[in-house]
Design a protein around this motif. Structure first.
Motif, mmCIF file in Angstrom:
data_model
loop_
_atom_site.group_PDB
_atom_site.id
_atom_site.type_symbol
_atom_site.label_atom_id
_atom_site.label_comp_id
_atom_site.label_asym_id
_atom_site.label_seq_id
_atom_site.Cartn_x
_atom_site.Cartn_y
_atom_site.Cartn_z
ATOM 1 N N UNK A 19 0.805 -1.223 0.000
ATOM 2 C CA UNK A 19 0.000 0.000 0.000
ATOM 3 C C UNK A 19 0.841 1.277 0.000
ATOM 4 N N UNK A 20 2.161 1.171 0.179
ATOM 5 C CA UNK A 20 3.001 2.364 0.261
ATOM 6 C C UNK A 20 3.071 3.092 -1.085
ATOM 7 N N UNK A 21 2.826 4.404 -1.086
ATOM 8 C CA UNK A 21 2.981 5.182 -2.325
ATOM 9 C C UNK A 21 4.473 5.440 -2.563
ATOM 10 N N UNK A 22 5.100 4.597 -3.347
ATOM 11 C CA UNK A 22 6.554 4.603 -3.478
ATOM 12 C C UNK A 22 7.120 5.917 -4.007
ATOM 13 N N UNK A 23 6.348 6.671 -4.749
ATOM 14 C CA UNK A 23 6.871 7.916 -5.306
ATOM 15 C C UNK A 23 6.804 9.097 -4.335
ATOM 16 N N UNK A 24 6.034 8.991 -3.262
ATOM 17 C CA UNK A 24 5.835 10.126 -2.354
ATOM 18 C C UNK A 24 7.129 10.617 -1.704
ATOM 19 N N UNK A 25 7.944 9.760 -1.079
ATOM 20 C CA UNK A 25 9.169 10.301 -0.475
ATOM 21 C C UNK A 25 10.113 10.943 -1.491
ATOM 22 N N UNK A 26 10.195 10.376 -2.683
ATOM 23 C CA UNK A 26 11.090 10.949 -3.689
ATOM 24 C C UNK A 26 10.563 12.289 -4.200
ATOM 25 N N UNK A 27 9.260 12.415 -4.349
ATOM 26 C CA UNK A 27 8.695 13.727 -4.743
ATOM 27 C C UNK A 27 8.974 14.766 -3.671
ATOM 28 N N UNK A 28 8.864 14.385 -2.403
ATOM 29 C CA UNK A 28 9.168 15.311 -1.310
ATOM 30 C C UNK A 28 10.659 15.671 -1.300
ATOM 31 N N UNK A 29 11.527 14.701 -1.593
ATOM 32 C CA UNK A 29 12.970 14.974 -1.663
ATOM 33 C C UNK A 29 13.271 15.966 -2.784
#
Length: 165
Positions: free
Chosen positions: A55-65
């Protein structure tokens, strides 16, 4: 340990000058680099946890970075625009960089708030009760103080910046 940014605020509580110059720009850029690096590591942790947490949105942390990296660049631009309007500089008042500084300060403050809210949201995804631990807790602990310092310094500097307009 108190950072350079916090020292100035703690020692000179009466200081009302611009926080968006010199060491404050570099301090915020450094903190945002820390945030960006931690978020990139969180993205890696989330990818590794995918089998147990699909269920983890894998792109979210990278977009925040990516957002943190862009903010660091814009904060440096804001510092350069402010320096261009400082007394004794070669650029005359009314140059495009100086004219853009108040708008850029507002945009950066808004995006900093969005970054902080996005980080809070992303952290809540893996910190909720009953969810499998993905191993990102130490990275969030690294990220929070840097994000808080930058937000505090930016808002303090932005208030002075808007008062000067």
């Amino acid at each position: 340990m108190i950072s350079t940014q916090e020292t100035r605020v703690a020692v000179r509580s009466d200081f009302d000058g611009p926080y968006l110059e010199g060491p404050y720009i570099e301090g915020m850029a450094w903190d945002l680099a820390t945030v960006s690096g931690a978020l990139s590591e969180i993205a890696t942790t989330w990818r590794r946890a995918l089998p147990s947490r699909p269920d983890l949105p894998l792109d979210l942390p990278q977009r925040l970075a990516d957002m943190a990296r862009r903010l660091a660049a814009d904060i440096r631009s804001l510092g350069a625009a402010r320096a261009a309007g400082a007394p004794g500089t070669a650029e005359a008042p009314g140059t495009p960089g100086q004219d853009r500084a108040p708008d850029l300060a507002r945009e950066v403050a808004i995006r900093m708030s969005a970054l902080s809210q996005g980080a809070d949201y992303a952290r809540a995804i893996t910190a909720g009760g009953g969810t499998a631990d993905v191993g990102d807790a130490p990275l969030w602990e690294l990220l929070r103080p840097a994000l808080r310092r930058t937000g505090r310094t930016l808002t303090t500097g932005r208030a002075g910046d808007l008062a000067a307009v």
